[in-house]
Design a protein around this motif. Structure first.
Motif, mmCIF file in Angstrom:
data_model
loop_
_atom_site.group_PDB
_atom_site.id
_atom_site.type_symbol
_atom_site.label_atom_id
_atom_site.label_comp_id
_atom_site.label_asym_id
_atom_site.label_seq_id
_atom_site.Cartn_x
_atom_site.Cartn_y
_atom_site.Cartn_z
ATOM 1 N N CYS A 1 0.851 -1.237 0.063
ATOM 2 C CA CYS A 1 0.107 -0.054 -0.016
ATOM 3 C C CYS A 1 0.880 1.316 0.092
ATOM 4 C CB CYS A 1 -0.969 0.032 1.070
ATOM 5 S SG CYS A 1 -2.286 -1.348 1.245
ATOM 6 N N PHE A 2 1.808 1.113 0.972
ATOM 7 C CA PHE A 2 2.719 2.358 1.019
ATOM 8 C C PHE A 2 3.559 2.465 -0.239
ATOM 9 C CE2 PHE A 2 1.231 2.566 5.418
ATOM 10 C CZ PHE A 2 1.252 4.086 5.454
ATOM 11 N N ALA A 3 3.794 1.254 -1.027
ATOM 12 C CA ALA A 3 4.722 1.370 -2.039
ATOM 13 C C ALA A 3 4.200 2.154 -3.422
ATOM 14 C CB ALA A 3 5.359 0.188 -2.506
ATOM 15 N N VAL A 4 2.818 1.853 -3.311
ATOM 16 C CA VAL A 4 1.889 2.356 -4.513
ATOM 17 C C VAL A 4 1.811 3.909 -3.970
ATOM 18 C CG1 VAL A 4 -0.410 2.604 -5.224
ATOM 19 C CG2 VAL A 4 0.563 0.080 -5.039
ATOM 20 N N PHE A 5 1.523 4.159 -2.813
ATOM 21 C CA PHE A 5 1.369 5.633 -2.574
ATOM 22 C C PHE A 5 2.666 6.430 -2.854
ATOM 23 C CE2 PHE A 5 0.974 8.753 1.595
ATOM 24 C CZ PHE A 5 0.445 9.725 0.667
ATOM 25 N N ALA A 6 3.857 5.645 -2.549
ATOM 26 C CA ALA A 6 4.985 6.415 -2.893
ATOM 27 C C ALA A 6 5.316 6.693 -4.268
ATOM 28 C CB ALA A 6 6.350 5.713 -2.135
ATOM 29 N N CYS A 7 5.134 5.502 -4.923
ATOM 30 C CA CYS A 7 5.287 5.445 -6.534
ATOM 31 C C CYS A 7 4.455 6.655 -7.060
ATOM 32 C CB CYS A 7 4.894 4.173 -7.048
ATOM 33 S SG CYS A 7 6.199 3.137 -6.726
ATOM 34 N N ALA A 8 3.286 6.952 -6.652
ATOM 35 C CA ALA A 8 2.355 7.767 -6.855
ATOM 36 C C ALA A 8 2.950 9.339 -6.776
ATOM 37 C CB ALA A 8 1.008 7.853 -6.262
ATOM 38 N N PHE A 9 3.432 9.491 -5.340
ATOM 39 C CA PHE A 9 4.106 10.729 -5.018
ATOM 40 C C PHE A 9 5.562 11.147 -6.138
ATOM 41 C CE2 PHE A 9 7.284 12.978 -2.551
ATOM 42 C CZ PHE A 9 6.325 14.241 -2.249
ATOM 43 N N ASN A 10 6.013 9.812 -6.340
ATOM 44 C CA ASN A 10 7.225 10.147 -7.182
ATOM 45 C C ASN A 10 6.979 10.478 -8.515
ATOM 46 O OD1 ASN A 10 10.172 9.838 -7.584
ATOM 47 N ND2 ASN A 10 9.789 7.753 -8.866
ATOM 48 N N LEU A 11 5.840 10.178 -9.001
ATOM 49 C CA LEU A 11 5.309 10.475 -10.484
ATOM 50 C C LEU A 11 5.409 12.175 -10.333
ATOM 51 C CD1 LEU A 11 4.159 10.175 -13.256
ATOM 52 C CD2 LEU A 11 1.910 10.007 -12.185
ATOM 53 N N LEU A 12 4.816 12.670 -9.401
ATOM 54 C CA LEU A 12 4.685 14.198 -9.306
ATOM 55 C C LEU A 12 6.096 14.944 -8.938
ATOM 56 C CD1 LEU A 12 2.393 16.163 -9.592
ATOM 57 C CD2 LEU A 12 2.452 16.181 -7.025
ATOM 58 N N LEU A 13 6.720 14.229 -7.799
ATOM 59 C CA LEU A 13 8.164 14.860 -7.744
ATOM 60 C C LEU A 13 9.218 14.641 -8.482
ATOM 61 C CD1 LEU A 13 9.749 16.702 -5.608
ATOM 62 C CD2 LEU A 13 9.912 14.396 -4.233
ATOM 63 N N GLY A 14 9.431 13.265 -8.975
ATOM 64 C CA GLY A 14 10.657 12.840 -9.567
ATOM 65 C C GLY A 14 10.663 13.022 -11.043
ATOM 66 N N TYR A 15 9.286 13.079 -11.717
ATOM 67 C CA TYR A 15 9.055 13.130 -13.143
ATOM 68 C C TYR A 15 8.519 14.571 -13.537
ATOM 69 C CZ TYR A 15 10.640 8.406 -12.971
ATOM 70 O OH TYR A 15 11.326 7.127 -12.941
ATOM 71 N N THR A 16 8.191 14.986 -12.616
ATOM 72 C CA THR A 16 7.290 16.318 -12.869
ATOM 73 C C THR A 16 7.962 17.615 -12.181
ATOM 74 O OG1 THR A 16 5.340 15.107 -12.814
ATOM 75 C CG2 THR A 16 5.149 17.671 -13.472
ATOM 76 N N GLY A 17 8.737 17.600 -11.269
ATOM 77 C CA GLY A 17 9.382 18.331 -10.226
ATOM 78 C C GLY A 17 8.645 19.325 -9.350
ATOM 79 N N LEU A 18 7.560 18.638 -8.969
ATOM 80 C CA LEU A 18 6.401 19.203 -8.226
ATOM 81 C C LEU A 18 6.661 18.608 -6.728
ATOM 82 C CD1 LEU A 18 3.605 19.916 -10.343
ATOM 83 C CD2 LEU A 18 5.082 21.488 -9.889
#
Length: 314
Positions: free
Chosen positions: A35-52
């Motif tokens: 569950c938290f891995a999915v949560f972290a991957c979703a967050f990484n989409l925003l921070l790691g690949y969009t810079g937000l």
């Protein structure tokens, strides 16, 4: 990145390990990690690949958790419908928050998401829909395709299937033209604008997608523990997902998964031994990682691999 031909083999090996995990490890712990891995991957989409950088992602995790819990317990909807409602609710909330915050940049964007998330938290605190400080307890798991989800093993494979689907969605988004545009925005936003891209629209789409997948993680978490509480929407949870992502490696596919695994496992193993000191220990680990492994655990591993094969590492 590593050799693309080896990546599918790595994913298959990880999937095989997860398929046999219930026979070796307490399944509820592995489900919490997923569950938290999915949560972290979703967050990484925003921070790691969009810079937000968002400091309010717990609002989507908690909002979906409450909506799924209420739908299953009060409305008595089927389990998959409850998961879908939670995910769609988080996406809708993400659209509202994103529409308001996306007009700001840098620290102003981060503080806007935090402020809006705190507003959502206090709405949850005062609402009868969420049960206030008591939360929603005794949420039924139901059944899927005739399998009774009151069995931890049955539920585990449902969570694994949904988590694998969420991971595939994020992986596909990252490596699609949409993902390439997000990376272009992260690297040089003015240039992306000059090329004719509607940057705000792409940012909002990324924000909504990230919120929806975060909501899916919250909905799954409700199923696993059969309750939804205010801690799901607390700012501390938003801080934890930032920690997981940075520890594993921002902008890497598997980094958030590794970070979530480390943090959740540490909390589970140390909580009954050191109590509240577990937060201090994880803080020291985070500080050490930032100082010694600035790319995160997976990022440093990738950099080491690239140096070994003679590639230039920035």
């Amino acid at each position: 990145m590593m050799n693309p031909q080896r990546l599918p083999l790595g994913y298959l090996a990880l999937l095989a390990a997860l398929l046999v995990a219930p026979a070796l490890v307490y399944p509820v712990l592995v489900m919490k990690v997923l569950c938290f891995a999915v949560f972290a991957c979703a967050f990484n989409l925003l921070l790691g690949y969009t810079g937000l950088l968002s400091f309010g992602h717990a609002a989507f995790l908690g909002g979906a958790a409450y909506l799924t819990a209420h739908a299953l317990k009060v409305w008595a909807v089927p389990t998959l419908v409850g998961l879908a409602l939670g995910t769609l609710g988080a996406a809708a909330l993400g659209w509202v928050v994103g529409s308001l915050a996306i007009r700001r940049q840098g620290i102003y964007f981060a503080m806007s998401t935090l402020a809006l998330a705190q507003l959502v938290f206090f709405l949850f605190l005062k609402s009868e829909f969420t049960g206030g400080e008591d939360g929603l307890q005794g949420v039924p798991r139901g059944s899927v395709l005739g399998f009774d989800l009151s069995s931890d093993t049955h539920l585990y494979y449902l969570v694994l299937a949904v988590a694998a689907g969420a991971f595939w969605l994020i992986h596909r988004s990252i490596h699609s033209p949409f993902g390439q545009i997000l990376k272009a925005i992260r690297e040089n936003e003015p240039r992306a604008i000059s090329l004719g891209y509607d940057v705000d629209r792409y940012k909002l789409l990324a924000f909504v997608l990230s919120a929806a997948v975060s909501g899916l993680a919250g909905a799954l978490k409700t199923l696993v523990f059969s309750f939804a509480t205010l801690s799901d929407a607390h700012w501390h949870t938003s801080g934890e997902v930032v920690l997981m992502t940075l520890l594993g490696g921002v902008g890497t596919v598997l980094g958030p998964v590794v970070g979530a695994t480390v943090i959740v496992t540490l909390q589970n193993e140390l909580a009954d031994k050191v109590g509240s000191m577990v937060t201090v220990i994880t803080g020291f680990i985070f500080a050490a990682c930032v100082l010694a492994f600035r790319r995160g655990l997976v990022g440093e591993a990738i950099a080491l691999y690239r140096r070994m094969i003679g590639e230039k590492v920035r």
